[in-house]
Design an enzyme around this catalytic site. Structure first.
Site, PDB file in Angstrom:
ATOM      1  N   LYS A  96      21.187   5.433   4.256  1.00  0.00           N
ATOM      2  CA  LYS A  96      21.574   4.112   5.202  1.00  0.00           C
ATOM      3  C   LYS A  96      22.669   4.252   6.166  1.00  0.00           C
ATOM      4  O   LYS A  96      22.704   3.980   7.231  1.00  0.00           O
ATOM      5  CB  LYS A  96      21.576   2.806   4.309  1.00  0.00           C
ATOM      6  CG  LYS A  96      20.231   2.281   3.879  1.00  0.00           C
ATOM      7  CD  LYS A  96      20.077   1.160   2.790  1.00  0.00           C
ATOM      8  CE  LYS A  96      18.695   0.860   2.312  1.00  0.00           C
ATOM      9  NZ  LYS A  96      18.863   0.111   1.162  1.00  0.00           N
ATOM     10  N   GLN A 141      22.962  -3.074  -2.747  1.00  0.00           N
ATOM     11  CA  GLN A 141      21.715  -2.330  -3.156  1.00  0.00           C
ATOM     12  C   GLN A 141      21.278  -2.674  -4.514  1.00  0.00           C
ATOM     13  O   GLN A 141      21.765  -3.009  -5.363  1.00  0.00           O
ATOM     14  CB  GLN A 141      22.296  -0.742  -3.315  1.00  0.00           C
ATOM     15  CG  GLN A 141      21.106   0.069  -3.615  1.00  0.00           C
ATOM     16  CD  GLN A 141      19.929   0.291  -2.426  1.00  0.00           C
ATOM     17  OE1 GLN A 141      20.349   0.239  -1.257  1.00  0.00           O
ATOM     18  NE2 GLN A 141      18.803   0.384  -3.054  1.00  0.00           N
ATOM     19  N   ASP A 162      18.868  -7.707   4.580  1.00  0.00           N
ATOM     20  CA  ASP A 162      17.444  -7.385   3.662  1.00  0.00           C
ATOM     21  C   ASP A 162      16.251  -8.387   3.954  1.00  0.00           C
ATOM     22  O   ASP A 162      15.496  -8.475   3.435  1.00  0.00           O
ATOM     23  CB  ASP A 162      17.800  -7.344   2.313  1.00  0.00           C
ATOM     24  CG  ASP A 162      18.013  -5.942   1.746  1.00  0.00           C
ATOM     25  OD1 ASP A 162      17.494  -4.816   2.698  1.00  0.00           O
ATOM     26  OD2 ASP A 162      18.872  -5.482   0.890  1.00  0.00           O
TER      27      ASP A 162
END
Ligand code: NAP
Length: 278
Positions: free
Chosen positions: A51, A95, A118
């Site tokens: 990422k 995460q 997200d």
């Protein structure tokens, strides 16, 4: 037809890169993405590294805040609060999975919905379900973009989604409903899964069971999207038996090289959208 997720992701990244460069010329600002990584879980380390690398390549100012696995929930929540207020940060991503002492729900709820790249915050989940403007979870968003490469007009198509997770199945269903598909969600308690899958014009498998979808589960003209990532004999394979169905269906994504690359590209796209919205 084999849908090349790597190629489509590269095209999307190039578009994002160009848009960021143009915005930088006009505003002298670029999007900022902060990823919080807790502990040493190996797959998370790899995801976060990818990422970060991809973000930097398109011109996003990306940084990773790392905590040891015994960090307190309070410390993480305080950091999120600080990042929420930081005008240079467009997107925040924590995460997953998290260690046991940290409540996932509290963490997701703490992220400013406008920085929730997200798309897991209930505000974004609710907006998506209501058909309003929302930040959409990256994997289903990537799946939709791949489906649209093959099928421009989804109206009236029968979409079957295997899996009902908050991460994949449910937002995928909302997106396809918004495209006027007739949507069926099937899961581990569904009776006669094969019969349901055989109705699909669009079949999305987001299960985590290797090779679950077989040749006699799909129609000839189906578009099949394989979200699954399963490690079998040291190889990564999907939820769809790719070799069996690739010559039968209209289009299918491979694993690896299908949905995976699109997920990260969509994270970059969400970060850019958050930046523009602010
Ligand atoms: P999850 O939270 O474990 O959900 C799996 C879903 O599949 C559940 O709804 C479950 O039903 C259903 N299911 C399990 N076994 C089944 C069976 N035999 N028949 C029918 N349905 C069954 O998984 P997830 O987070 O959505 O992830 C799914 C897969 O996608 C995993 O392999 C994951 O690694 C992969 N993934 C890939 C990406 C990517 O970028 N490509 C991103 C995220 C995840 P119940 O609800 O009844 O338990």
């Amino acid at each position: 037809m084999i849908i090349d997720g790597k190629k489509e992701a590269a095209i999307l990244r190039e578009e994002i890169k160009n848009e960021i460069a143009n915005l930088k010329k006009k505003t002298n600002k670029v999007p900022g993405l902060t990823v919080i990584l807790i502990g040493e879980f190996a797959p998370s380390q790899i995801y976060v590294r990818n990422k970060e690398k991809n973000s930097k390549e398109v011109g996003i100012n990306s940084n990773v805040i790392k905590y040891p696995s015994d960090v307190s929930e309070e410390e993480v929540l305080n950091k999120i609060e600080e990042l929420n207020k930081d005008k240079n940060i467009s997107g925040i991503l924590v995460q997953l999975p998290l260690p046991d002492q940290i409540n996932k729900e509290k963490v997701i709820n703490a992220i400013d919905p406008l920085k929730d790249v997200d798309g897991f915050n209930p505000v974004n989940v609710g907006n998506l379900a209501s058909g309003y403007k929302a930040i959409v979870p990256c994997t289903p968003l990537g799946c939709l973009l791949l489906i649209k490469k093959v099928e421009k007009n989804l109206s009236g198509k029968h979409a079957v989604i295997i899996g009902r997770s908050n991460l994949n199945g449910k937002p995928m269903a909302q997106l396809l409903l918004k495209e006027n598909c007739t949507v069926t969600i099937v899961h581990s308690k569904t009776k006669n899964l094969q019969n349901e899958c055989l109705k699909a014009d669009i079949l999305v498998a987001a299960v985590g069971v290797p090779n679950l979808v077989k040749k006699d589960w799909v129609k000839n003209d189906a578009v099949v999207i394989d979200v699954g990532i399963n490690k079998v004999d040291n190889k990564i394979i999907g939820d769809v038996n790719f070799e069996e169905i690739k010559d039968k269906v209209r289009a299918v994504t491979p694993v690896p090289g299908g949905v995976g690359p699109m997920t990260i590209a969509c994270l970059l796209s969400n970060t850019l959208e958050c930046f523009k919205a602010r």
